[in-house]
Every structure is written in structure tokens, then in C-alpha cells.
Design a protein around this motif. Structure first.
Motif, mmCIF file in Angstrom:
data_model
loop_
_atom_site.group_PDB
_atom_site.id
_atom_site.type_symbol
_atom_site.label_atom_id
_atom_site.label_comp_id
_atom_site.label_asym_id
_atom_site.label_seq_id
_atom_site.Cartn_x
_atom_site.Cartn_y
_atom_site.Cartn_z
ATOM 1 N N ASN A 39 0.809 -1.224 0.000
ATOM 2 C CA ASN A 39 0.000 0.000 0.000
ATOM 3 C C ASN A 39 0.841 1.271 0.000
ATOM 4 O O ASN A 39 0.375 2.327 0.430
ATOM 5 C CB ASN A 39 -0.964 0.002 1.181
ATOM 6 C CG ASN A 39 -0.247 0.003 2.533
ATOM 7 O OD1 ASN A 39 0.980 -0.089 2.597
ATOM 8 N ND2 ASN A 39 -1.009 0.107 3.606
ATOM 9 N N ALA A 42 -0.749 4.389 -1.480
ATOM 10 C CA ALA A 42 -1.973 4.898 -0.861
ATOM 11 C C ALA A 42 -1.649 6.040 0.095
ATOM 12 O O ALA A 42 -0.641 6.006 0.805
ATOM 13 C CB ALA A 42 -2.694 3.776 -0.116
ATOM 14 N N GLY A 125 -3.797 2.641 -6.148
ATOM 15 C CA GLY A 125 -3.826 3.268 -4.831
ATOM 16 C C GLY A 125 -3.815 4.779 -4.896
ATOM 17 O O GLY A 125 -3.994 5.452 -3.878
ATOM 18 N N LEU A 129 -8.033 2.658 -8.475
ATOM 19 C CA LEU A 129 -8.423 2.059 -7.207
ATOM 20 C C LEU A 129 -8.880 0.618 -7.406
ATOM 21 O O LEU A 129 -9.279 0.236 -8.506
ATOM 22 C CB LEU A 129 -9.553 2.884 -6.585
ATOM 23 C CG LEU A 129 -9.325 4.406 -6.576
ATOM 24 C CD1 LEU A 129 -10.557 5.131 -6.064
ATOM 25 C CD2 LEU A 129 -8.105 4.754 -5.729
ATOM 26 N N CYS A 134 -11.611 0.514 0.902
ATOM 27 C CA CYS A 134 -10.386 1.268 1.165
ATOM 28 C C CYS A 134 -10.469 2.697 0.637
ATOM 29 O O CYS A 134 -9.905 3.617 1.231
ATOM 30 C CB CYS A 134 -9.188 0.580 0.507
ATOM 31 S SG CYS A 134 -8.915 -1.128 1.011
ATOM 32 N N HIS A 135 -11.123 2.892 -0.500
ATOM 33 C CA HIS A 135 -11.046 4.182 -1.186
ATOM 34 C C HIS A 135 -12.398 4.810 -1.548
ATOM 35 O O HIS A 135 -12.434 5.942 -2.021
ATOM 36 C CB HIS A 135 -10.259 4.012 -2.505
ATOM 37 C CG HIS A 135 -8.904 3.412 -2.331
ATOM 38 N ND1 HIS A 135 -7.862 4.106 -1.758
ATOM 39 C CD2 HIS A 135 -8.418 2.189 -2.655
ATOM 40 C CE1 HIS A 135 -6.781 3.331 -1.751
ATOM 41 N NE2 HIS A 135 -7.093 2.172 -2.272
#
Length: 307
Positions: A39, A42, A125, A129, A134-135
Motif C-alpha cells: 500500500n 496509498a 492506490g 483504485l 479502502c477508497h
């Protein structure tokens, strides 16, 4: 040769949680990490209770400090090989050093494989996506485009529809939805485009094979998730395909619910064995594996003490 109770290969949330558990159990622990977390691109970690919104690098720095506070040690580098030895295992580092361990915990995670579309690589990230949990919140109510990479795209689109009503799916050579799926997508206002993306520009403009372009605020692409299992393959661990329905979404190391692999003395935690685990789940799995390793060592300590 330096020898430890446990060597942990991989210093992400799973590895650090395992290291913390073992260090608090007064085990000698060494964490080997090469600084390439999944990640890294991110901006923030989400769904981690009390740490929501924390940058990944900050979360890892906090974890390393906690482990070090209990005597855990770290090596920056890559474990290139591991083999069984009389005392347990010998791990070879990329600088040639040999390290010994009674037990191994491997938390090297996975690699995300994306379609071979120019302009797509390196953006996962960021503005490409893969996980709505997560997003999704960060791109809520924005224009989102889904690049179909699996036959599961209708399910994927219905999930992302929770975060926006401006959703377009580019089928990109994947089979079209079933009649029922098409009806569901139409009812939810999801637009389907039966075309291929030939290039994705930095401004998030997709060039389609049919000659048109489409610009979105963010793009979504499901990845094929492949376990970073090199060390475990060498040791003889079993690797298995992971399916969602009839579709293979990746590979993972086979392990029991506590993280024990098919190789005695070797445990795993996090995405290497659980492809869909988010950060908080990976950390929990590291804790569990660490506790089970300590229990295993405690039984061995008793056997050795009895001669």
C-alpha cells in the motif's frame, strides 16, 4: 551465525503485529523487511479502528517503534532463500549473511497484477483504485470508471454504486453481464460501454479502441492478487488458487486458521495467505500467528528441558 527464536520475513502490519506479540512474550525476534509495502502508493489507511486516515508509512513507523521497545530487532534487506536446518531454519539475506531461527513467520504479502494498458502501471492506490472499502469514501459522488478485468464486473459495479451515482463500466474484452445482471445495472443507473481501453493518460482520460475518449475523476480495476511466496515455495509449502465463485482471483499460501502452513515450523499471516484481508485484519492475523508460534516454542522448551 546469529540465531533467533523467530525470524519474521516482511515488516508490514501482519509482521509487526506478530513481532510485537512475540517480543512481549520475551522471545528473540528479528524482522527482515525490504521497504516495499503493497500500500505504499496509498495516502492513508482506512477501516483501522482508532488509526483511520493514518498514512501507511506512519503506521509502520509507529509499529516498528513499539516492537523495538520490547527488544525486537530489524534488518533492512531481502530474504533470498530459506531452508530447514537441525536447529530450525537458515535464512539467507541478499547481502550474503546467514541467519538462524527456530521458527519462521512469513508476511511478505502479495503482488497486484493489472491489465497491460499503457498508463495504468504505477497508479494503483492513487487514481486507480481496487477496493471500495479502502477508497470509496474518498471518491464519493465523483465520476468513476470501472475497467473490467474479470467476469465479476457486475458485482464490482453494484458495490461501487454505493459511493456514486455516476458510474461507467468499460467491458475491456470481458464477457458482458448476464441478462439479470444487465437489468440490475440498468436499474441502478450504471452505464456499460463495450469497448477496450488502449491508453490511460495522466489526467485520467481513457482512450478507447473505438476512437472515443472518456475522462473520469477516478478509475477502478480489480487486480489479480499473487502471493509473494518465493521463500515458502523453496521450503515446500503448498500454494493454492483462490476463487470467487467460478473465477480465480489469485493465489495464496495454504494455512490453517492460526497461520500454520503445511511446513512444520513455518507460519504465515496477512495477504500472503488471505488475499482480501485489509490492514487491520492482517495485523490481527499476525497477532494470532505470533501467539501460536510462542505456544509451539513453549512446548518445545518443555521437551528440551526434560531431556
Amino acid at each position: 551465525m546469529e540465531t533467533y527464536d523467530v525470524i519474521i520475513v516482511g515488516g508490514g502490519p501482519a509482521g509487526l503485529a506478530g513481532a510485537l506479540t512475540l517480543a512481549r512474550a520475551r522471545r528473540s525476534v528479528l524482522v527482515i523487511d525490504n521497504g516495499t509495502p503493497r500500500n505504499a502508493a496509498a495516502g492513508h489507511v482506512h477501516n483501522y479502528l482508532t488509526r483511520d486516515g493514518t498514512p501507511p508509512a506512519e503506521l509502520l513507523a509507529l509499529g516498528r517503534a513499539e516492537v523495538a521497545g520490547y527488544g525486537g530487532l530489524f534488518v533492512t534487506g531481502t530474504a533470498t532463500a530459506a531452508k530447514a536446518s537441525d536447529a530450525g531454519f537458515t535464512v539467507t539475506l541478499d547481502d550474503g549473511r546467514l541467519l538462524g531461527a527456530r521458527r519462521l513467520l512469513v508476511t511478505t504479502g502479495l503482488t497486484d497484477e493489472l491489465p497491460d494498458i499503457p498508463g495504468l502501471a504505477g497508479r494503483l492506490g492513487d487514481d486507480v483504485l481496487h477496493c471500495p472499502y479502502c477508497h470509496g469514501w474518498e471518491v464519493r459522488d465523483q465520476a468513476i470508471g470501472i475497467i473490467a478485468t474479470t467476469p465479476m464486473v457486475a458485482h464490482q459495479a453494484l458495490l461501487w454504486r454505493q459511493w456514486t451515482d455516476d458510474l461507467v463500466v468499460i467491458l475491456n474484452g470481458q464477457p458482458g453481464p448476464t441478462e439479470e445482471e444487465a437489468a440490475q445495472l440498468k436499474a441502478r443507473g450504471v452505464k456499460l460501454i463495450d469497448d477496450r481501453i488502449t491508453r490511460l493518460d495522466p489526467d485520467r482520460t481513457a482512450h478507447l479502441a473505438g476512437g472515443t475518449t472518456l475522462t473520469r475523476d477516478a478509475w477502478v480495476a480489480a487486480t489479480r492478487m499473487v502471493a509473494r511466496d518465493g521463500l515458502l515455495t523453496d521450503l515446500g509449502a503448498e500454494i493454492e488458487p483462490v476463487r470467487m465463485g467460478d473465477h480465480v482471483i489469485g493465489t495464496a499460501v495454504k494455512a490453517d486458521p492460526n497461520g500454520a502452513t503445511t511446513v512444520p515450523g513455518v507460519w504465515v499471516a496477512g495477504n500472503i495467505s488471505d488475499l482480501r484481508a485489509q490492514v487491520i485484519v492482517s495485523a490481527a492475523e499476525g497477532l494470532t500467528a505470533g501467539a501460536m508460534i510462542n505456544a509451539d516454542l513453549a512446548m518445545e522448551d518443555a521437551r528440551l528441558a526434560m531431556g
